[in-house]
Design an enzyme around this catalytic site. Structure first.
Site, PDB file in Angstrom:
ATOM      1  N   LYS A 339       0.816  -1.230   0.000  1.00 35.08           N
ATOM      2  CA  LYS A 339       0.000   0.000   0.000  1.00 35.08           C
ATOM      3  C   LYS A 339       0.845   1.273   0.000  1.00 35.08           C
ATOM      4  O   LYS A 339       0.407   2.296  -0.508  1.00 35.08           O
ATOM      5  CB  LYS A 339      -0.945   0.017   1.208  1.00 35.08           C
ATOM      6  CG  LYS A 339      -2.146  -0.892   1.026  1.00 35.08           C
ATOM      7  CD  LYS A 339      -3.121  -0.762   2.178  1.00 35.08           C
ATOM      8  CE  LYS A 339      -4.253  -1.757   2.005  1.00 35.08           C
ATOM      9  NZ  LYS A 339      -5.214  -1.746   3.097  1.00 35.08           N
ATOM     10  N   GLY A 399      -2.660  -0.795  16.758  1.00 39.95           N
ATOM     11  CA  GLY A 399      -1.900  -1.070  15.530  1.00 39.95           C
ATOM     12  C   GLY A 399      -1.548   0.232  14.841  1.00 39.95           C
ATOM     13  O   GLY A 399      -2.246   1.253  15.009  1.00 39.95           O
ATOM     14  N   GLY A 401      -0.141   0.320  11.324  1.00 41.10           N
ATOM     15  CA  GLY A 401       0.279   0.028   9.944  1.00 41.10           C
ATOM     16  C   GLY A 401      -0.509   0.843   8.937  1.00 41.10           C
ATOM     17  O   GLY A 401      -1.035   1.922   9.242  1.00 41.10           O
ATOM     18  N   GLU A 426       8.786   3.115  18.463  1.00 41.53           N
ATOM     19  CA  GLU A 426       9.720   3.752  17.540  1.00 41.53           C
ATOM     20  C   GLU A 426       9.146   3.746  16.125  1.00 41.53           C
ATOM     21  O   GLU A 426       9.154   4.759  15.419  1.00 41.53           O
ATOM     22  CB  GLU A 426      11.070   3.007  17.613  1.00 41.53           C
ATOM     23  CG  GLU A 426      12.293   3.783  17.164  1.00 41.53           C
ATOM     24  CD  GLU A 426      12.354   5.230  17.661  1.00 41.53           C
ATOM     25  OE1 GLU A 426      12.116   5.451  18.873  1.00 41.53           O
ATOM     26  OE2 GLU A 426      12.630   6.128  16.841  1.00 41.53           O
ATOM     27  N   LYS A 427       8.591   2.554  15.746  1.00 41.93           N
ATOM     28  CA  LYS A 427       8.029   2.411  14.394  1.00 41.93           C
ATOM     29  C   LYS A 427       6.783   3.279  14.216  1.00 41.93           C
ATOM     30  O   LYS A 427       6.515   3.801  13.129  1.00 41.93           O
ATOM     31  CB  LYS A 427       7.648   0.943  14.157  1.00 41.93           C
ATOM     32  CG  LYS A 427       8.674   0.174  13.320  1.00 41.93           C
ATOM     33  CD  LYS A 427       8.411  -1.300  13.392  1.00 41.93           C
ATOM     34  CE  LYS A 427       7.683  -1.851  12.211  1.00 41.93           C
ATOM     35  NZ  LYS A 427       7.517  -3.326  12.352  1.00 41.93           N
ATOM     36  N   THR A 464      -4.734  -4.324  13.778  1.00 43.32           N
ATOM     37  CA  THR A 464      -3.651  -5.318  13.655  1.00 43.32           C
ATOM     38  C   THR A 464      -4.242  -6.584  13.023  1.00 43.32           C
ATOM     39  O   THR A 464      -5.471  -6.752  13.015  1.00 43.32           O
ATOM     40  CB  THR A 464      -3.056  -5.703  15.023  1.00 43.32           C
ATOM     41  OG1 THR A 464      -4.002  -6.537  15.705  1.00 43.32           O
ATOM     42  CG2 THR A 464      -2.726  -4.491  15.866  1.00 43.32           C
ATOM     43  N   MET A 468      -6.991 -12.794  12.725  1.00 41.04           N
ATOM     44  CA  MET A 468      -7.201 -13.159  11.317  1.00 41.04           C
ATOM     45  C   MET A 468      -6.909 -14.650  11.126  1.00 41.04           C
ATOM     46  O   MET A 468      -5.952 -15.177  11.698  1.00 41.04           O
ATOM     47  CB  MET A 468      -6.222 -12.336  10.471  1.00 41.04           C
ATOM     48  CG  MET A 468      -6.290 -12.608   8.996  1.00 41.04           C
ATOM     49  SD  MET A 468      -7.548 -11.551   8.291  1.00 41.04           S
ATOM     50  CE  MET A 468      -7.304 -11.859   6.553  1.00 41.04           C
TER      51      MET A 468
END
Ligand code: NAP
Length: 549
Positions: A339, A399, A401, A426-427, A464, A468
């Site tokens: 993406k 999450g 992302g 950090e991410k 997240t 799933m």
């Protein structure tokens, strides 16, 4: 419409099972491949007896692959071959020779499949019919088998050989040299989508040569070749009788080929769309989008495009100036992990997609790639419908992302107050800074979770993959104890339909929304973007629900 055939491959261990599978296959197949090598030896005679007493609506393609390589290589027996190997090889020989004798007498066999190494021995004049040979056919059997349509086949189960084009030429020249064969079949194993290019080129070459061909790219990355092959002149496409009963990797069920992908209605002008991701096998998008194309009766199809290396895919299969094959691509749904990485390949990016920093929709106009994001609206519409006004509502996003980006963007446009919970601060820092929202740590292990307090929030959204189907089966982003006091839980996961997080919400008496509503809403916006037509919500939802069940 095209002239290709759907061949359902049946593989049963017992005679009764074989007959049962053939009866079901007849409903959807043009021709039925019987994999005689699947039968256990003690069922062999009974299977032939039953087949001869059965009234068929469709004809058979007979295939008898070696059960082991011994049948090919142990004859004539060399000095160094052990007695045990010799006996095994002899057994295999007897099994196969006996099999071909019986096949030659079986009524309703229209086609037979010979692997090239076998057929060369079978058909060349130097071949001696003696009892030490791999094949020991009487002239009568030889004559009867040659009266069928013969497919000569070559399989590469590990990869795509560099010289696959030469393999085709070699098979073609054998035919020109007088070997009796009607169709060439070449099957290769592919791991990434660009591995399929050489096999697709064979189809183009065979068309120029006026040679019937069945090119097969096995594996998830090759699925699109099984779907589009007939439209581009492939002699047939192999299909599985049921999902989960594939006889080769990447095979699609006959029902899906016919009802979802409508493969026999496609032609070279069909507009091709697809889902770009690195795990397309779990995607619902082909079911949802093809239902919309079918509803509007469009000459369009939506296929799985299993892409690991995005740069190579765009260069070799999409961009008009560099592509090696032209599939008439008109658009893509983009999913994990592409993406963000798709953005550098775009010729145009829509303003909201730019702000979100992720693109889930590509429309191709005159060879140019236009990028959009329909996740944001797809996410917010079901939320607004359920919750109403979101102004000043406190929302916890679990999450950080690509999906979280779209959700946060949409929530901010509605005036909600967002806090991100991420396992790696950090991410997640850039995301929090980009959207000027709070960031907190989500403890990593399950027993640490209750320490995360969501009680000050009104809504919790899980972005997240926890829960799933597959790797994250059964996992939940939070437990009931943490959810108590919330007004709503929204899980972006849609497989399974009732996710573990939704079950935890039930336990805590908190209303919930699953990810299906978002999936349909974002897909509807994609349809509108691609076709300009209103998307048929009922048909798209029904297709998704049917698949989920
Ligand atoms: P992504 O970009 O890979 O982001 C996943 C996020 O989840 C990352 O922040 C990641 O943390 C975090 N995460 C992964 N495993 C975790 C774990 N075990 N514990 C805690 N956090 C974990 O994926 P995405 O595109 O955002 O998609 C996320 C999920 O949303 C997918 O399952 C997707 O199917 C679903 N989705 C649904 C819809 C819909 O229409 N319903 C639309 C889009 C996405 P790290 O950065 O630390 O790895």
């Amino acid at each position: 419409m095209n002239n290709g055939k759907i061949c359902i491959s049946v593989c049963a261990e017992t005679a009764d099972e074989l007959i049962e599978q053939i009866k079901r296959a007849e409903e959807l197949a043009d021709i039925i491949e019987i994999r005689f090598d699947c039968l256990v030896e003690r069922e062999f005679d009974s299977a032939f007896q039953k087949l001869n007493n059965f009234e068929y609506k469709k004809t058979f393609l007979a295939t008898l692959r070696p059960k082991s390589s011994l049948a090919m290589f142990a004859c004539p027996f060399g000095e160094n071959v052990s007695l045990e190997i010799k006996e095994k090889a002899k057994k295999e020989q007897t099994f196969r020779n006996n099999g071909w004798h019986k096949i030659s007498e079986l009524k309703n066999v229209s086609h037979i499949d010979f692997e090239t190494d076998i057929q060369t021995e079978f058909f060349t004049t130097e071949f001696k019919f003696d009892e030490n040979s791999v094949y020991f056919f009487s002239e009568e059997v030889d004559r009867k088998l040659k009266s069928k349509q013969i497919i000569i086949s070559e399989h590469f189960f590990d990869n795509v050989p560099e010289n696959v084009a030469q393999q085709y030429e070699a098979m073609k020249s054998e035919i020109e040299d007088g070997i009796k064969s009607d169709v060439i079949k070449i099957a290769v194993q592919t791991d990434d989508i660009t591995d399929t290019i050489p096999i697709w080129k064979l189809l183009e070459k065979a068309k120029l040569d006026d040679q019937q061909i069945i090119p097969i790219a096995m594996g998830e990355s090759g699925k699109w070749t099984r779907i589009l092959g007939l439209a581009h002149g492939a002699f047939m496409t192999y299909a599985a009788l049921d999902s989960g009963k594939e006889t080769a990797p990447g095979q699609v069920s006959a029902k899906d080929l016919t009802e979802v992908y409508r493969v026999k209605e496609l032609d070279e002008n069909t507009e091709v769309y697809g889902i770009l991701g690195n795990n397309t096998s779990v995607s619902m998008s082909p079911y949802i989008h093809n239902a919309a194309f079918k509803f509007h009766n469009l000459n369009s199809v939506f296929v799985p495009l299993q892409v690991n290396d995005l740069d190579e895919f765009i260069k070799r299969m999409v961009k008009p100036e560099t592509r090696e094959i032209d599939l008439n691509f008109k658009g893509f749904s983009v999913t994990i992990p592409h993406k963000q990485s798709i953005i550098k390949h775009l010729d145009f990016i829509d303003e909201s997609a730019q702000k979100i920093g992720a693109v889930n929709t590509v429309k191709i106009v005159d060879g140019k790639l236009h990028g959009y994001n329909t996740d944001a609206n797809g996410f917010i519409e079901p939320l607004k419908n359920t919750y109403g006004d979101l102004e000043n509502v406190k929302v916890a996003i679990v999450g950080a992302g690509g999906a979280a980006r779209a959700c946060i963007y949409a929530l901010k446009t509605q005036g909600a107050i967002v806090t991100i919970f991420a396992r790696d601060l950090e991410k997640a820092k850039t995301l929090a800074e980009d959207f000027e929202v709070d960031l907190r740590e989500l403890p990593k292990t399950k027993d640490q979770r209750p320490k995360t307090d969501f009680k000050e929030f009104e809504i919790l959204v899980n972005t997240t993959p926890l829960g799933m189907k597959g790797k994250f089966d059964g996992a939940s982003a939070a437990i009931a104890e943490q959810l108590e006091g919330l007004n709503l839980v929204y899980d972006l996961i849609y497989i399974p339909f009732q996710t573990p997080l939704m079950t935890e919400a039930d336990k805590a008496n908190v209303p919930k929304i699953g990810g299906l509503a978002m999936l349909i809403a974002q897909a509807m916006e994609q349809q509108k973007n691609w076709t300009g037509l209103d998307a048929p919500m009922k048909e798209m939802s029904r297709a998704a629900l049917q698949k989920l069940k």
